[in-house]
Design a protein around this motif. Structure first.
Motif, PDB file in Angstrom:
ATOM      1  N   THR A   1      35.463  43.150  37.894  1.00 58.96           N
ATOM      2  CA  THR A   1      36.481  42.963  36.862  1.00 58.96           C
ATOM      3  C   THR A   1      36.683  41.476  36.568  1.00 58.96           C
ATOM      4  O   THR A   1      36.752  41.059  35.410  1.00 58.96           O
ATOM      5  CB  THR A   1      37.818  43.592  37.316  1.00 58.96           C
ATOM      6  N   SER A   2      36.771  40.666  37.608  1.00 59.93           N
ATOM      7  CA  SER A   2      37.110  39.250  37.430  1.00 59.93           C
ATOM      8  C   SER A   2      35.942  38.340  37.822  1.00 59.93           C
ATOM      9  O   SER A   2      35.131  38.675  38.684  1.00 59.93           O
ATOM     10  CB  SER A   2      38.302  38.879  38.320  1.00 59.93           C
TER      11      SER A   2
ATOM     12  N   GLY B   1      45.293  45.304  38.516  1.00 59.95           N
ATOM     13  CA  GLY B   1      45.512  44.011  37.859  1.00 59.95           C
ATOM     14  C   GLY B   1      44.408  43.042  38.217  1.00 59.95           C
ATOM     15  O   GLY B   1      44.533  42.271  39.152  1.00 59.95           O
ATOM     16  N   GLY B   2      43.303  43.080  37.523  1.00 61.78           N
ATOM     17  CA  GLY B   2      42.189  42.193  37.813  1.00 61.78           C
ATOM     18  C   GLY B   2      41.238  42.753  38.837  1.00 61.78           C
ATOM     19  O   GLY B   2      40.264  42.108  39.201  1.00 61.78           O
ATOM     20  N   ALA B   3      41.490  43.938  39.323  1.00 65.19           N
ATOM     21  CA  ALA B   3      40.558  44.599  40.227  1.00 65.19           C
ATOM     22  C   ALA B   3      40.674  46.100  39.978  1.00 65.19           C
ATOM     23  O   ALA B   3      41.536  46.562  39.231  1.00 65.19           O
ATOM     24  CB  ALA B   3      40.878  44.277  41.689  1.00 65.19           C
ATOM     25  N   THR B   4      39.787  46.841  40.586  1.00 63.05           N
ATOM     26  CA  THR B   4      39.738  48.269  40.369  1.00 63.05           C
ATOM     27  C   THR B   4      40.355  48.977  41.561  1.00 63.05           C
ATOM     28  O   THR B   4      39.945  48.754  42.689  1.00 63.05           O
ATOM     29  CB  THR B   4      38.272  48.699  40.164  1.00 63.05           C
TER      30      THR B   4
ATOM     31  N   THR C   1      28.861  40.461  34.271  1.00 63.57           N
ATOM     32  CA  THR C   1      29.329  39.088  34.439  1.00 63.57           C
ATOM     33  C   THR C   1      28.256  38.055  34.102  1.00 63.57           C
ATOM     34  O   THR C   1      28.520  37.079  33.384  1.00 63.57           O
ATOM     35  CB  THR C   1      29.823  38.882  35.885  1.00 63.57           C
TER      36      THR C   1
ATOM     37  N   ASP D   1      42.289  45.519  29.307  1.00 66.80           N
ATOM     38  CA  ASP D   1      41.344  45.044  30.317  1.00 66.80           C
ATOM     39  C   ASP D   1      40.330  44.050  29.760  1.00 66.80           C
ATOM     40  O   ASP D   1      39.589  43.428  30.530  1.00 66.80           O
ATOM     41  CB  ASP D   1      40.633  46.227  30.981  1.00 66.80           C
TER      42      ASP D   1
ATOM     43  N   SER E   1      39.886  49.729  28.344  1.00 67.07           N
ATOM     44  CA  SER E   1      41.129  49.609  27.591  1.00 67.07           C
ATOM     45  C   SER E   1      41.168  48.226  26.944  1.00 67.07           C
ATOM     46  O   SER E   1      40.568  47.277  27.445  1.00 67.07           O
ATOM     47  CB  SER E   1      42.333  49.774  28.517  1.00 67.07           C
TER      48      SER E   1
ATOM     49  N   ARG F   1      30.983  44.336  30.660  1.00 70.16           N
ATOM     50  CA  ARG F   1      31.440  43.977  32.009  1.00 70.16           C
ATOM     51  C   ARG F   1      30.354  43.277  32.835  1.00 70.16           C
ATOM     52  O   ARG F   1      30.583  43.008  34.025  1.00 70.16           O
ATOM     53  CB  ARG F   1      31.916  45.232  32.751  1.00 70.16           C
TER      54      ARG F   1
ATOM     55  N   PRO G   1      40.100  52.165  37.180  1.00 75.86           N
ATOM     56  CA  PRO G   1      39.711  50.889  36.572  1.00 75.86           C
ATOM     57  C   PRO G   1      40.935  50.127  36.059  1.00 75.86           C
ATOM     58  O   PRO G   1      41.797  50.699  35.391  1.00 75.86           O
ATOM     59  CB  PRO G   1      38.803  51.302  35.416  1.00 75.86           C
ATOM     60  N   GLY G   2      40.977  48.871  36.405  1.00 75.90           N
ATOM     61  CA  GLY G   2      42.100  48.050  35.960  1.00 75.90           C
ATOM     62  C   GLY G   2      43.397  48.356  36.682  1.00 75.90           C
ATOM     63  O   GLY G   2      44.430  47.772  36.389  1.00 75.90           O
TER      64      GLY G   2
ATOM     65  N   GLN H   1      41.114  41.357  28.800  1.00 71.78           N
ATOM     66  CA  GLN H   1      41.558  40.029  29.232  1.00 71.78           C
ATOM     67  C   GLN H   1      40.631  39.459  30.304  1.00 71.78           C
ATOM     68  O   GLN H   1      40.430  38.248  30.371  1.00 71.78           O
ATOM     69  CB  GLN H   1      42.995  40.074  29.747  1.00 71.78           C
ATOM     70  N   TYR H   2      40.055  40.323  31.127  1.00 74.77           N
ATOM     71  CA  TYR H   2      39.167  39.829  32.178  1.00 74.77           C
ATOM     72  C   TYR H   2      37.862  39.296  31.586  1.00 74.77           C
ATOM     73  O   TYR H   2      37.270  38.362  32.096  1.00 74.77           O
ATOM     74  CB  TYR H   2      38.915  40.928  33.211  1.00 74.77           C
TER      75      TYR H   2
ATOM     76  N   GLU I   1      38.704  35.906  30.342  1.00 69.61           N
ATOM     77  CA  GLU I   1      38.775  34.953  31.454  1.00 69.61           C
ATOM     78  C   GLU I   1      37.392  34.575  31.974  1.00 69.61           C
ATOM     79  O   GLU I   1      37.127  33.416  32.285  1.00 69.61           O
ATOM     80  CB  GLU I   1      39.628  35.540  32.581  1.00 69.61           C
ATOM     81  N   LYS I   2      36.501  35.561  32.060  1.00 66.59           N
ATOM     82  CA  LYS I   2      35.134  35.267  32.505  1.00 66.59           C
ATOM     83  C   LYS I   2      34.475  34.255  31.573  1.00 66.59           C
ATOM     84  O   LYS I   2      33.797  33.329  32.011  1.00 66.59           O
ATOM     85  CB  LYS I   2      34.277  36.542  32.531  1.00 66.59           C
TER      86      LYS I   2
END
Lengths: 264, 264, 264, 264
Positions: D49-50, D194-197, A107, A132, A129, A105, D190-191, A134-135, A138-139
């Motif tokens: 997360t994103s 959807g894209g944030a915690t 970044t 998760d 999970s 995680r 967490p998660g 997927q993030y 995307e990064k």
């Protein structure tokens, strides 16, 4: 079907002689039609349980060793990156960059690795999970990466034990990326040895079989001629003299899976 | 290699016609060389999430239905036992007794089932380690059982989700008993539907493949011509018209595993 | 504030003399203003790890012992019910019926207990989320119960260890029922003793303090003059000669919580 | 008893004005006898997360802001360190260094922080047992640290949810170090967004009460005048206008605990 990608090597770089002894077996395996091998070794074990645990030759010496192994064996190489400012040098020396699970995680690390343009193998955090991840994808995709794979290496299950949720392979694959199964680290027993991480080698091939059957694009193993002398993860490694036979069995299994799926 | 034991049927008994429609497909599968089929259906769903959920025909009518299905199809039958005083009647009507996972530690139930002399299939509690199933084996063996199998059906992983620790199959097998993989219930999402248990049918065959690859003696599935009409577990069932093809793929995979292991 | 409900006693009935030795201390505690005590002991330990483990005097003798303890001490009594057909007799002998955690989803057991009209204490399954206990409440309320309490006694966390999710107390309370914290069983280590369940007594009072602070209507403890001689759970029990002082500290803490909340 | 250490502030640095608005409330709290306050804010959220999530002002600007807040308020300050080469600068600007939970096993980061001679607060990895934090303590002590605290901030429980094992506070304290309870991050989901915690603010004070009752040397909270506008963790923060009253209640509770323990 696509050839299996096999990522393998000793856990940590010890000597060129040892690395080449392992690389010779990998070259032999690489001569098969249905497998492509990448040589993997760490230059630094950055999250050992104890301060006194051996860590490796460091980045400068380690990358030179990886270049030499790559050059002499003809195999592509990979290693793990621990800090953003290591990414560029690793990207120049190696063909594939690996992001450790604990750092999945972070970044800046992901972005720095992606910016090298090299493909990346990001291990699913033991605390994440599969959905998760997927993030993470995307990064990396938003940062210029030359492609990303996601790796199942176990999820923490209570304290001191990992469990492989085999559903993570199809779930992560459904994110549109190839998936890797790290059979070696999945059998770790964190804290199981009192100041070190234990494991159970006997479960490595059974779990790898399950991963192949459920569907994986790549497998990750650590192997060593004398696992008991490895500075880390010895308890989980496949002895080098059994490695090619192990891979042969997994390739046989994978051919059956390919046949089954192509008949549907 | 040993034939695969296939335990299959609707989740719960609804009607003789429905049961025979499923049994006809199972008889067809049973005609293959490498598989032995046992018909399974419950007479009572004793631990439904909600009080208002449908439960089945009850023990008396249910056992008569199972006897009729067994007699007409020629298949051996099995059902789950919920209370010690049900064991004798179930043992007279069925060939194999199943102990539900939630009840895997209820000593009197285990002993009563064992005392029938019938073989038993005990599902690993979702709250038990595979190693601790040795105490179940000891309870049953000390009580006159005609043999015991242990079944992996998922372990609770946080709230609301199950995970299959695939290592449980070789671990339980190392206790000296055959092992079963219950693919249907492993994909349950407890509480996932608000007052009912959800699931994910798409993961059933992938997980069953993984189980076959790591090594299992038996597979357990629920199948139904119209899963969406089943009173329970519909979300996890394989549609009946896809069932034989699914089993065929798993048998193909299992032959490869047998070949691989016999070559070692 | 409401008085604390204290459910306490030896784990399992051994002798009237032992039960009365404990009951005498409980009567002493019951004389305090802010606590109401219920004497608890099991007549049968129905899910022991091993077949050879001691189980108790059985239902007939056990209920007679509970009636005698209740009569001589003046304390209300409770015990756990394992099968639906035990509920009526238990409801006649005892003031409160307890449903074990492993059986928290067995509909017939819940309904049979509710039908006695006695209040019930249902332990949250070690495999259930606190939110999903709402279905238990609904099953019981729809069946004539004289009231239901829900009990936190730990949730399985990996294999072999329980964790108390302290949030379960306010979550279950938000279902509109009183909540209980079972401090004794929360520190079990299932399978930790090889054929028996281990535990850690030193954590009992600290966890009970946390439960009181987050808010609980009742506490559950096992106590014994010589815990090391108890047939079960000895490792988790509070020695009887320390019991009243322990409760005193918890009541002091609870008064502070009541004061804090009444000032809001 | 020892005063409570209170580590508090906005999650991430936004502006001096906002930081001072919060610091003013903290100064007020700090004037109480039984609490010492440290101002905390992050200069970078390094594991959002994103990729697109806001991260903060960066290290240079952020440390200047922290110095200004410290100077104007008179409060000591702390912030989290993400990379080894940030430790020196953070150690010069702040009084206490915080190591994030995801990075709790990164040896170089721990060693670099320790080498500043500043005291450290290391959050227990969400994937680590409290017992295994002893290796963190050893890494830090062997590297010149000015003292180390360990922080419970939740352990992953399945996917997408954390659980506080309240036993971790006394277990980590038994390693000979002060312990911190991070109430804000313990309620993350967490998660969950959807894209944030996500999170659940309503559980923050109840969990903090439980931590105080079981015994903690320090509490960690995030607070904000308008939590819904915070770039991160808004769902978990205590609104600033409720903060002092919350702390007041916790201090009242803590005095009772101190009294209880001093009477033993």
């Amino acid at each position: 079907g696509q050839p299996l990608l096999l990522i393998a090597g000793p856990c940590v770089l010890q000597s060129i002689d040892l690395a080449m002894e392992i690389a010779d077996v990998l070259v032999q395996i690489n001569s098969r039609d249905d497998v492509n091998v990448v040589f993997k070794a760490s230059f630094d074990k950055a999250n050992r349980t104890s301060l006194s645990a051996k860590r490796g030759p460091g980045i400068d010496k380690g990358l030179r060793m990886l270049e030499e192994v790559g050059s002499r064996s003809g195999l592509p190489t990979t290693t793990d990156v621990h800090l953003p400012d290591q990414a560029l040098a690793v990207g120049q020396a190696c063909d594939l960059l690996q992001v450790p699970a604990f750092l999945a995680r972070q970044t800046d690390l992901l972005v720095a690795c992606a910016a090298t343009g090299r493909p990346m193998n990001v291990k699913k955090g033991q605390f994440m999970s599969p959905e998760d991840m997927q993030y993470v994808v995307e990064k990396v995709r938003g940062s210029g990466s030359g492609g990303v794979m996601l790796c199942e290496r176990g999820t923490f299950f209570g304290y001191g034990r990992l469990v492989n949720d085999m559903q993570s392979l199809p779930i992560m694959r459904s994110l549109g990326v190839p998936v890797v199964f790290d059979a070696t680290h999945s059998v770790q027993r964190p804290g199981g040895l009192g100041g070190a991480t234990g494991g159970n080698r006997e479960m490595v091939e059974p779990l790898a079989r399950a991963a192949v059957a459920i569907g994986t694009d790549a497998l990750f193993f650590e192997t060593h001629p004398k696992p008991e002398t490895s500075p880390s993860d010895g308890a989980n490694m496949i002895p080098l003299d059994r490695f090619e036979a192990t891979i042969g069995r997994l390739l046989t299994l994978r051919r059956t899976i390919t046949d089954i799926d192509s008949a549907v």
